[in-house]
Structures are given as C-alpha cells and as structure tokens.
Design a protein around this motif. Sequence first.
Motif, PDB file in Angstrom:
ATOM      1  N   PHE A 287       9.674  -1.144  -5.800  1.00  0.00           N
ATOM      2  CA  PHE A 287       8.261  -1.096  -6.160  1.00  0.00           C
ATOM      3  C   PHE A 287       7.588  -2.474  -6.149  1.00  0.00           C
ATOM      4  CE2 PHE A 287       4.786  -0.889  -9.280  1.00  0.00           C
ATOM      5  CZ  PHE A 287       3.996   0.064  -8.647  1.00  0.00           C
ATOM      6  N   PRO A 288       8.162  -3.508  -6.789  1.00  0.00           N
ATOM      7  CA  PRO A 288       7.491  -4.813  -6.743  1.00  0.00           C
ATOM      8  C   PRO A 288       7.366  -5.379  -5.331  1.00  0.00           C
ATOM      9  CG  PRO A 288       9.118  -4.760  -8.497  1.00  0.00           C
ATOM     10  CD  PRO A 288       9.332  -3.521  -7.678  1.00  0.00           C
ATOM     11  N   VAL A 289       8.411  -5.194  -4.509  1.00  0.00           N
ATOM     12  CA  VAL A 289       8.348  -5.701  -3.127  1.00  0.00           C
ATOM     13  C   VAL A 289       7.237  -4.993  -2.361  1.00  0.00           C
ATOM     14  CG1 VAL A 289       9.619  -5.909  -0.959  1.00  0.00           C
ATOM     15  CG2 VAL A 289      10.799  -6.289  -3.130  1.00  0.00           C
ATOM     16  N   PHE A 290       7.134  -3.683  -2.540  1.00  0.00           N
ATOM     17  CA  PHE A 290       6.094  -2.896  -1.884  1.00  0.00           C
ATOM     18  C   PHE A 290       4.700  -3.374  -2.301  1.00  0.00           C
ATOM     19  CE2 PHE A 290       3.289   0.879  -2.435  1.00  0.00           C
ATOM     20  CZ  PHE A 290       3.043   1.146  -1.093  1.00  0.00           C
ATOM     21  N   LEU A 295       0.573  -4.650  -0.525  1.00  0.00           N
ATOM     22  CA  LEU A 295      -0.723  -4.429  -1.171  1.00  0.00           C
ATOM     23  C   LEU A 295      -1.348  -5.710  -1.702  1.00  0.00           C
ATOM     24  CD1 LEU A 295       0.055  -1.093  -3.090  1.00  0.00           C
ATOM     25  CD2 LEU A 295      -0.780  -1.418  -0.743  1.00  0.00           C
ATOM     26  N   GLY A 296      -0.574  -6.802  -1.681  1.00  0.00           N
ATOM     27  CA  GLY A 296      -1.128  -8.097  -2.079  1.00  0.00           C
ATOM     28  C   GLY A 296      -1.254  -8.307  -3.573  1.00  0.00           C
ATOM     29  N   PHE A 297      -0.506  -7.550  -4.387  1.00  0.00           N
ATOM     30  CA  PHE A 297      -0.553  -7.742  -5.842  1.00  0.00           C
ATOM     31  C   PHE A 297       0.235  -9.004  -6.207  1.00  0.00           C
ATOM     32  CE2 PHE A 297      -0.902  -2.883  -6.837  1.00  0.00           C
ATOM     33  CZ  PHE A 297      -2.079  -2.848  -6.125  1.00  0.00           C
ATOM     34  N   SER A 298      -0.163  -9.630  -7.304  1.00  0.00           N
ATOM     35  CA  SER A 298       0.609 -10.759  -7.828  1.00  0.00           C
ATOM     36  C   SER A 298       1.805 -10.237  -8.617  1.00  0.00           C
ATOM     37  CB  SER A 298      -0.266 -11.618  -8.742  1.00  0.00           C
ATOM     38  OG  SER A 298      -0.582 -10.900  -9.931  1.00  0.00           O
ATOM     39  N   THR A 352      -0.317   4.871   0.451  1.00  0.00           N
ATOM     40  CA  THR A 352      -0.966   4.351   1.655  1.00  0.00           C
ATOM     41  C   THR A 352      -1.311   2.881   1.434  1.00  0.00           C
ATOM     42  OG1 THR A 352      -3.243   4.821   0.958  1.00  0.00           O
ATOM     43  CG2 THR A 352      -2.008   6.628   2.003  1.00  0.00           C
ATOM     44  N   LEU A 353      -1.826   2.244   2.475  1.00  0.00           N
ATOM     45  CA  LEU A 353      -2.220   0.841   2.355  1.00  0.00           C
ATOM     46  C   LEU A 353      -3.485   0.677   1.516  1.00  0.00           C
ATOM     47  CD1 LEU A 353      -1.525  -0.359   6.013  1.00  0.00           C
ATOM     48  CD2 LEU A 353      -0.158  -0.810   3.974  1.00  0.00           C
ATOM     49  N   GLN A 354      -4.150   1.794   1.234  1.00  0.00           N
ATOM     50  CA  GLN A 354      -5.342   1.755   0.381  1.00  0.00           C
ATOM     51  C   GLN A 354      -5.032   2.092  -1.075  1.00  0.00           C
ATOM     52  OE1 GLN A 354      -5.530   3.339   3.622  1.00  0.00           O
ATOM     53  NE2 GLN A 354      -6.218   1.286   4.199  1.00  0.00           N
ATOM     54  N   ARG A 474       2.283  -3.726   9.267  1.00  0.00           N
ATOM     55  CA  ARG A 474       1.976  -3.167   7.947  1.00  0.00           C
ATOM     56  C   ARG A 474       2.254  -1.660   7.912  1.00  0.00           C
ATOM     57  NH1 ARG A 474      -1.249  -5.643   4.317  1.00  0.00           N
ATOM     58  NH2 ARG A 474      -2.637  -3.860   4.036  1.00  0.00           N
ATOM     59  N   GLN A 475       1.896  -0.960   8.968  1.00  0.00           N
ATOM     60  CA  GLN A 475       2.166   0.477   9.016  1.00  0.00           C
ATOM     61  C   GLN A 475       3.673   0.754   9.064  1.00  0.00           C
ATOM     62  OE1 GLN A 475       0.310   3.136   8.695  1.00  0.00           O
ATOM     63  NE2 GLN A 475      -1.662   2.089   8.557  1.00  0.00           N
ATOM     64  N   THR A 476       4.388  -0.105   9.789  1.00  0.00           N
ATOM     65  CA  THR A 476       5.855   0.034   9.854  1.00  0.00           C
ATOM     66  C   THR A 476       6.470  -0.083   8.468  1.00  0.00           C
ATOM     67  OG1 THR A 476       5.992  -0.838  12.106  1.00  0.00           O
ATOM     68  CG2 THR A 476       7.975  -1.002  10.762  1.00  0.00           C
ATOM     69  N   MET A 477       6.067  -1.115   7.733  1.00  0.00           N
ATOM     70  CA  MET A 477       6.641  -1.328   6.403  1.00  0.00           C
ATOM     71  C   MET A 477       6.227  -0.225   5.435  1.00  0.00           C
ATOM     72  SD  MET A 477       8.562  -3.708   7.044  1.00  0.00           S
ATOM     73  CE  MET A 477       9.266  -3.686   5.401  1.00  0.00           C
TER      74      MET A 477
END
Length: 515
Positions: A287-290, A295-298, A352-354, A474-477
């Motif tokens: 989860f943190p890696v994702f 998603l660009g979270f800190s 999703t990426l959103q 990004r879609q691959t990951m």
Amino acid sequence: MAEVGLKKWIITFTVITASLLELIDTTIVNVAIPQIQGNLGATLEDVAWLSTGYAVANVIVLPMSGWLGNRFGRKNYFLTSIIVFTLVSFLCGNATSLNELILFRVIQGLAGGGLISTAQAILIETWPREDVGIATALFGLGAVVGPTVGPTIGGYILDVSSWPWIFYVNIPVGILAAYCTYSFVRATPKEGQGQPVDWWGIALLAIAVGSLQTLLEKGESEDWFATPYITALAATSVFGLLLFIWREMSTDHPIVNFKIMRHRSFAVGMFTSFILGFGLYGSVFIFPVFCQNLLGFSALQTGELLFPGGLCTIIMMPFIGIMLKKGIPAQFMATFGMLAFFIFCWMLSKSTLQSGTGDFFLPLVIRGIGMALLFVPLTTLAIQDLKGPEIGQGSGLNNMMRQLGGSFGIAALTTLIHIRSGFHRSNLLTNLNEYNQPFVDRFNGLIKGFMAKGQTLFDAKIIAAKAMEGIVTRQTMLLTYDDAYWIAGLIMLFSIPLLYLQKFKKNANIPADVH
C-alpha cells in the motif's frame, strides 16, 4: 498464579509497551532510508541492510526466546532485552557510519526478538485462565498496530526533525518499560539453569533461519537464483533446517522443543500464523509503495491513511477477547477476518490513478477489523493446548512463523510485481501503433498541445513520445499493483479451510494448565 487489581493492568501496560518498541522499529526505519542514505553517503543497497539485519537477527532469536526465558528466568530475560534494546537505540542514533549503524541494528534485532514472545508469555501468566483471550487481545494491539503505525510515526519525526530521532524516541519508553518490569513483574524460576547448552542447536538455528530470512529479504533485488550467493543461501537454509530439526529431536536439552508439534491445533496454527504474517506485512508493504510511487502521496500522508484502520483494530481487540470468553468459536471469528481481508484486497484491486484519500478509507477500515478478527483467534487456537513451559516455546515459534510469513509475503509480492509488470507492459505496448485510432488521436493531441506551447514539430513529437511512455509506465504499475492485491486476497481466502483442522473448544481462549 494470576495477578489481580492495579498490578495486573500495570504489567499489561508494561509488556504491550515493550512489544510496541520492537514492532514499531520493524517498519519505522523504512521511511528514513533515503535520509540516512544521503547523510551517511551510502548506496540504497547497503542502507537496505538496516532493515534486513534487524529482521534476520529478530527471526533467529524468536524461536529461542522460550528456552532463554526458562534458562535465565522470564523476568530477567525480558528486563535484559528491554535494557539492551534501549541502550542500542541510543547507539543507533549516535552512529557515525553505516557499518556502525548496521551492527547496532543487528544487536537491536537480537534484543527485540526476546521482547515479543516473552511479553506474550508474561501476559498469559498474569491474567486468570478464564480471561486469557482478553489478554491475548490486548497483546495483539501491539503486534498488529505496531507495524501499521511505524511509518506514520517515522514520517512525522522526519518532517519535524532528523533520522537519529527515530531511534532516540525509544529511550524514554524503554526506561519506563524497564522500571515497570523490575518493579512489578513477578520473577519466574530458572528451570534450565545448570543444564547443558545445545550449542550445535543454536548454531544450526542461526544458520538455517538466518539464511532463509536473508534469502527472502534480498532475493528479488539480487534476481533470485541468478546470483550465486542467493543459491548458496537457499541450499544452506534447507540443509540447515533439516539438520536443526534432527538435532533438536535427538538431544535431551533442545533449545526449541518440537515435541509441542504433537498438538494438532498448534501444528496447524503455525501455518495460519504464516498466512497472517503474509497478509499483515505484505499489505503494509504494497500500500505505501502504491500510494507514494503512483499517486504521489508523501510518507506522512500514507501513514495517516493507515491510522484509521489501526484505530479500528485497537477498538475491536477487547471485544474479540470478550467474545472468546463467552465461548464463540475462534474459527468462526477468524473466518470472518479472512473474508474481511479478502474484501479489503478486492476493493483496492479496483484502484485507479485518480484514486484519492477518500477512496481508501473504507477498505483500510475493513482491513483493520479483519486484522482484529484474525490475530487473537489465530493465536488462541494455536496455544490452546499448550501448558507450562510449552507456552513460552509455542509463543516463540508462533511469532517466528508470523515474521517469516511477512518476509515471504513481501518477497513473493515483490517478485509478482516484477513479473506482472513485464506482462502488462508488453500488452499495453501492442496498442501503441499507427493502426490503433485512439492511440493516434491521443498522440496527435499531445503533439498539438506541445506545439501550442512553442515547441517545434520535431521537439513536440519527442516530448509526446516520452509522455506516452510515462502513461504506459503508470498504467503498467497500476495493473501490477491491482494484481498483487488480488493475489494476496485469494491466498487469505483459500486459507480458511485450515482453520477447521484445529480443535473446537467451548473456551478456546483458555490454554490448559497455564499456571
């Protein structure tokens, strides 16, 4: 003899606090690795040994902790482990080189391995037999919540200070735990004193379990069996384990008493604890890696997302203990826990990426509830037939299997991500051709957009191609992480039948003849 009144609660607070020290340190360092790397001028591969060394040392000591507690007295061993852990935490914060820091982390792992199982055994002996389920639930607060809140605490400390403080924060907590242990925990007899030490057993255990843990920690980054030393570790772990089991079964004074495996519930419990570790640590790893990579979270934002689920676990734990005391079968609760974990994984596999923070609240709350429904029932099922000194031995093996399950889960999911990312990338790239109209429209739209910003046609095409490459990556990951969630959920779901191989008892929370 069980404790009563305020003393019982002080001891409970003490052992949970000491357990949290060890468990939080399994994950808190991970968020500080980039800062330590820059500060000490080390490579990422070298800095990773801060986590690997700690985990290897930890898992070596866990199965020996019952024997060490019997030989030196449970209180003495527990108190010594707290003091060493606290002192080494100070030395970690003061380390001036990476080699120093790795050495101190290994010593910290050796001391920490003595905290978990010994704390659990002390707690079981502190509470009355009819309330052992509640005691196990309280212990589970640290065991489940510790690895979850570690990144949150680490992220906050790094935001307001520097990496040495992730070690310094252990010092006041360790001093308090040591004082309470010395003042309130009852001394136990040194039952193994004067008996010969099984040095061969200790050596074989260190070789077998240490090789296996190192293999799981470093296998993926070293391309598994393409690297000679990983192959050597695999062979060493297999032969070392076989020799260790033979040695312990044939000696009169084993450091690990495999005779407790005669209890069916305990033997099956080793597998369910392994699965619990897979789910607990594997999901906390993915989860943190994702969130951070895609998603660009800190690190702090990611840790804050995990907090509500951890809070649910804290709230649920005492109620689980009460339900066990009322005679509700542990198998039923664990079944619902595995189903909850499957639902959590299924929901995250739809990300999703959103996806934003609000999309993760409900799945993580369901995970928190599932972890509460899993940890306590699985632990009580495993130890329900153990008695006397077997409790310490069983706790050590049980905790070792959960730790190995976590290491195996992280290694397996990391490998899965590597394999599936290649698969998804190949599939996506087949769509990037001039005969695919949606791709042509998207590519031409990017070119026009970059030209509108002043780029030449040639430069706009190059930038558009790089942009499409980024979209594919990004879609691959995303698809790969969705697969990882799905697989983790299925493993938990298919493990449910194991629960019903363990014995049903009206009061499954009460180990026979604890005192």
